[in-house]
Design a protein around this motif. Structure first.
Motif, PDB file in Angstrom:
ATOM      1  N   SER A  33       0.835  -1.208   0.000  1.00 17.44           N
ATOM      2  CA  SER A  33       0.000   0.000   0.000  1.00 17.44           C
ATOM      3  C   SER A  33       0.864   1.249   0.000  1.00 17.44           C
ATOM      4  N   GLU A  34       1.973   1.219   0.749  1.00 18.17           N
ATOM      5  CA  GLU A  34       2.905   2.347   0.773  1.00 18.17           C
ATOM      6  C   GLU A  34       3.597   2.484  -0.594  1.00 18.17           C
ATOM      7  N   ASN A  35       3.942   1.314  -1.196  1.00 16.02           N
ATOM      8  CA  ASN A  35       4.543   1.336  -2.532  1.00 16.02           C
ATOM      9  C   ASN A  35       3.593   1.959  -3.554  1.00 16.02           C
ATOM     10  N   LEU A  36       2.314   1.609  -3.449  1.00 17.53           N
ATOM     11  CA  LEU A  36       1.326   2.161  -4.365  1.00 17.53           C
ATOM     12  C   LEU A  36       1.272   3.682  -4.245  1.00 17.53           C
ATOM     13  N   LYS A  37       1.300   4.160  -3.018  1.00 19.10           N
ATOM     14  CA  LYS A  37       1.251   5.606  -2.804  1.00 19.10           C
ATOM     15  C   LYS A  37       2.447   6.292  -3.481  1.00 19.10           C
ATOM     16  N   LYS A  96       4.280   5.109  -6.049  1.00 21.41           N
ATOM     17  CA  LYS A  96       4.190   4.998  -7.510  1.00 21.41           C
ATOM     18  C   LYS A  96       3.138   5.945  -8.074  1.00 21.41           C
ATOM     19  N   GLU A  97       2.037   6.146  -7.329  1.00 20.87           N
ATOM     20  CA  GLU A  97       1.039   7.117  -7.791  1.00 20.87           C
ATOM     21  C   GLU A  97       1.633   8.519  -7.848  1.00 20.87           C
ATOM     22  N   GLU A  98       2.495   8.843  -6.875  1.00 19.64           N
ATOM     23  CA  GLU A  98       3.161  10.147  -6.889  1.00 19.64           C
ATOM     24  C   GLU A  98       4.086  10.255  -8.093  1.00 19.64           C
ATOM     25  N   LEU A  99       4.848   9.165  -8.431  1.00 18.40           N
ATOM     26  CA  LEU A  99       5.744   9.192  -9.589  1.00 18.40           C
ATOM     27  C   LEU A  99       4.940   9.285 -10.894  1.00 18.40           C
ATOM     28  N   ALA A 100       3.787   8.570 -10.953  1.00 15.94           N
ATOM     29  CA  ALA A 100       2.952   8.653 -12.154  1.00 15.94           C
ATOM     30  C   ALA A 100       2.457  10.079 -12.363  1.00 15.94           C
ATOM     31  N   GLU A 101       2.091  10.729 -11.286  1.00 17.82           N
ATOM     32  CA  GLU A 101       1.638  12.118 -11.373  1.00 17.82           C
ATOM     33  C   GLU A 101       2.779  13.023 -11.859  1.00 17.82           C
ATOM     34  N   GLU A 140      11.312   1.772 -10.697  1.00 15.29           N
ATOM     35  CA  GLU A 140      11.809   0.401 -10.657  1.00 15.29           C
ATOM     36  C   GLU A 140      12.363   0.041  -9.281  1.00 15.29           C
ATOM     37  N   ALA A 141      12.851   1.050  -8.558  1.00 13.59           N
ATOM     38  CA  ALA A 141      13.420   0.787  -7.229  1.00 13.59           C
ATOM     39  C   ALA A 141      12.351   0.493  -6.186  1.00 13.59           C
ATOM     40  N   ILE A 142      11.106   0.814  -6.503  1.00 12.75           N
ATOM     41  CA  ILE A 142      10.003   0.581  -5.566  1.00 12.75           C
ATOM     42  C   ILE A 142       9.469  -0.839  -5.763  1.00 12.75           C
ATOM     43  N   GLY A 143       9.115  -1.510  -4.691  1.00 18.35           N
ATOM     44  CA  GLY A 143       8.639  -2.902  -4.752  1.00 18.35           C
ATOM     45  C   GLY A 143       7.229  -3.014  -5.311  1.00 18.35           C
ATOM     46  N   HIS A 144       6.624  -4.204  -5.068  1.00 14.37           N
ATOM     47  CA  HIS A 144       5.302  -4.522  -5.622  1.00 14.37           C
ATOM     48  C   HIS A 144       4.202  -3.654  -4.996  1.00 14.37           C
ATOM     49  N   VAL A 145       3.137  -3.502  -5.756  1.00 17.56           N
ATOM     50  CA  VAL A 145       1.926  -2.830  -5.252  1.00 17.56           C
ATOM     51  C   VAL A 145       0.803  -3.867  -5.237  1.00 17.56           C
ATOM     52  N   PRO A 146      -0.330  -3.595  -4.566  1.00 14.09           N
ATOM     53  CA  PRO A 146      -1.451  -4.553  -4.562  1.00 14.09           C
ATOM     54  C   PRO A 146      -1.879  -4.904  -5.982  1.00 14.09           C
ATOM     55  N   ARG A 147      -2.156  -6.187  -6.199  1.00 14.34           N
ATOM     56  CA  ARG A 147      -2.434  -6.675  -7.545  1.00 14.34           C
ATOM     57  C   ARG A 147      -3.597  -5.938  -8.213  1.00 14.34           C
ATOM     58  N   ALA A 167      -4.538  -2.952  -7.874  1.00 15.19           N
ATOM     59  CA  ALA A 167      -4.241  -1.547  -8.208  1.00 15.19           C
ATOM     60  C   ALA A 167      -3.169  -1.425  -9.290  1.00 15.19           C
ATOM     61  N   ARG A 168      -2.489  -2.531  -9.594  1.00 15.37           N
ATOM     62  CA  ARG A 168      -1.341  -2.491 -10.497  1.00 15.37           C
ATOM     63  C   ARG A 168      -1.704  -2.009 -11.907  1.00 15.37           C
ATOM     64  N   PRO A 169      -2.761  -2.538 -12.570  1.00 13.99           N
ATOM     65  CA  PRO A 169      -3.028  -2.104 -13.964  1.00 13.99           C
ATOM     66  C   PRO A 169      -3.244  -0.606 -14.101  1.00 13.99           C
ATOM     67  N   LYS A 170      -3.924   0.007 -13.147  1.00 15.24           N
ATOM     68  CA  LYS A 170      -4.252   1.424 -13.270  1.00 15.24           C
ATOM     69  C   LYS A 170      -3.003   2.295 -13.159  1.00 15.24           C
ATOM     70  N   VAL A 171      -2.193   2.039 -12.120  1.00 18.84           N
ATOM     71  CA  VAL A 171      -1.036   2.915 -11.916  1.00 18.84           C
ATOM     72  C   VAL A 171       0.016   2.685 -12.997  1.00 18.84           C
ATOM     73  N   GLU A 172       0.204   1.408 -13.432  1.00 22.35           N
ATOM     74  CA  GLU A 172       1.172   1.137 -14.501  1.00 22.35           C
ATOM     75  C   GLU A 172       0.672   1.715 -15.826  1.00 22.35           C
ATOM     76  N   GLY A 173      -0.671   1.700 -16.018  1.00 23.33           N
ATOM     77  CA  GLY A 173      -1.246   2.275 -17.237  1.00 23.33           C
ATOM     78  C   GLY A 173      -0.926   3.766 -17.365  1.00 23.33           C
ATOM     79  N   ARG A 174      -0.915   4.462 -16.250  1.00 22.93           N
ATOM     80  CA  ARG A 174      -0.602   5.902 -16.280  1.00 22.93           C
ATOM     81  C   ARG A 174       0.839   6.128 -16.763  1.00 22.93           C
ATOM     82  N   MET A 175       1.777   5.317 -16.276  1.00 24.14           N
ATOM     83  CA  MET A 175       3.183   5.447 -16.696  1.00 24.14           C
ATOM     84  C   MET A 175       3.337   5.080 -18.176  1.00 24.14           C
ATOM     85  N   HIS A 176       2.626   3.986 -18.577  1.00 19.83           N
ATOM     86  CA  HIS A 176       2.750   3.561 -19.983  1.00 19.83           C
ATOM     87  C   HIS A 176       2.216   4.622 -20.931  1.00 19.83           C
TER      88      HIS A 176
END
Length: 409
Positions: free
Chosen positions: A273-277, A279-284, A310-317, A319-328
């Motif tokens: 959950s912390e990783n997701l937070k 990565k969402e900041e990096l996507a923004e 890449e240095a940040i670990g896994h996020v909840p499964r 939530a992964r498609p949405k946050v990775e979609g923003r980066m892609h």
């Protein structure tokens, strides 16, 4: 000497009673007047009247047996025939005769009633036997057993038939109960054997479950516990005194494993959950690079963001498609900008585009000349065919001109 309608006393003190057969001597009276003598014997007569009345009532209202009733009638008749009373003895005899008829009628009624009761009892016992024989084949052990016990109580409450009939029906009834008891005993013996086999199987499953309880191979062990649960259900129930204890041990072993897994997963979920937070900041941060105005700067900035990503670990499964979609999306925008820049600055590609455009323009011009010539000659079929070819070449030319324009031409 004194007299009344039913008796008299002569001068010697002898008392007589009048009957249809003539006067009969009642007895001798020397203790007083003739009136007193007649009154005494009339009272004795009234006693017989009362006695007959009581007997009539007993015959009509009680279950006095015919034998006892006849004995009582004979006793009173003897007193009537002895002529020791004064009164209408013939009337008493008539009442006694009618009483005899009543006793005989009651005897026949009772006989018919007993025959009816016997017939009803026979039908009732035959029905009990039929039901018992049907129940003897039942597999509803508790319900059928209780019903058979109730049938026994019902049987005991029914009158006995003649010895032969009663014995035959009882033999069938008893045989049906014995057959049911034998089948039930065999069933539960087989059930005991199955439960003993289930106990052995569950002992083995418990041992394996307890051995796995400290495993940290979460996926494989959880899958094996699911298999063990399926095997547990398929094994059937063990004896009641073993089932609960085995289940508590089996469930307890699973609880130890799954509690440990839940604890680890809870820590992992908190970390993810912390990783997701992050990565969402990096996507923004990456999304702020759009729209791209300086490709070189955007590419460098995105590379920096991606390295931190890449240095940040896994996020909840989930939530992964949405946050990775923003980066892609940002990455694709940079790639498209790079491709457009390459096409714009590549001299070979520009030369090929210019050459192709020139060739197509020459072909279009030539076709137009041919069409004009064909129409001038009146050859419209040829002109129409050339026109269709011209339309295709013109479409290709328009597309080539658009590509050339992207190179800044």
């Amino acid at each position: 000497m004194s007299s009344d309608p039913w008796g008299r006393v002569d001068e010697t003190g002898t008392v007589y009673v009048r009957t249809a057969d003539g006067e009969q001597v009642v007895g001798s009276w020397q203790a007083g007047s003739p009136e007193e003598a007649l009154a005494y014997f009339e009272r004795k007569y009234e006693g017989l009247v009362v006695e007959i009345g009581l007997l009539e009532k007993r015959v009509k209202t009680t279950d006095l047996s015919a034998k006892d009733a006849h004995a009582a009638i004979d006793h009173i008749r003897e007193q009537v025939d002895a002529h020791h009373v004064v009164g209408d003895l013939d009337a008493l005899r008539v009442r006694l005769d009618k009483l005899v008829e009543l006793v005989e009628a009651r005897r026949e009624e009772r006989k018919a009633q007993r025959a009816k009761q016997s017939d009803e009892a026979r039908h009732a016992k035959e029905a009990l036997v039929a039901e018992a024989e049907e129940l003897s084949q039942s597999d509803q052990w508790r319900a059928a057993g209780e019903r058979l016990r109730a049938l026994v109580d019902t049987w005991k409450g029914l009158p006995r038939l003649d010895r032969k009939s009663d014995d035959e029906l009882w033999h069938r009834f008893s045989h049906a109960r014995s057959a049911f008891s034998k089948r039930r005993k065999q069933h539960f013996a087989q059930l005991d054997a199955q439960r003993e086999e289930a106990r052995k199987t569950k002992e083995r499953l418990v041992s394996e479950a307890e051995a796995l309880s400290n495993s940290t191979d979460w996926g494989v062990t959880a899958a094996r516990y699911r298999e063990l649960m399926s095997e547990w259900k398929a094994a059937g129930r063990a004896q009641r005194e073993h089932e609960d204890d085995l289940w508590n041990r089996f469930r307890g072993a699973q609880d130890v494993f799954f509690a440990a897994r839940s604890s680890v997963f809870a820590e992992r979920d908190a970390e993810q959950s912390e990783n997701l937070k992050l990565k969402e900041e990096l996507a923004e941060e990456a999304e702020k690079l759009l729209p791209i105005t300086d490709l070189k700067a955007a590419r460098a900035a995105f590379r920096n963001v991606n390295e931190r990503w890449e240095a940040i670990g896994h996020v909840p499964r989930d939530a992964r498609p949405k946050v990775e979609g923003r980066m892609h999306a940002v990455e694709r925008a940079i790639q498209e900008a790079e491709e457009a820049e390459w096409r714009r600055t590549n001299p070979e590609a520009r030369a090929r585009a210019e050459g192709l455009t020139g060739q197509l323009q020459a072909a279009v011009d030539k076709l137009r000349g041919q069409i004009e010539q064909a129409r001038a000659q009146g050859n419209n079929a040829k002109a129409d065919k050339l026109q269709r070819e011209l339309d295709g070449r013109q479409a290709l030319l328009d597309q080539a001109l658009k590509g050339l324009h992207e190179f800044g031409g």
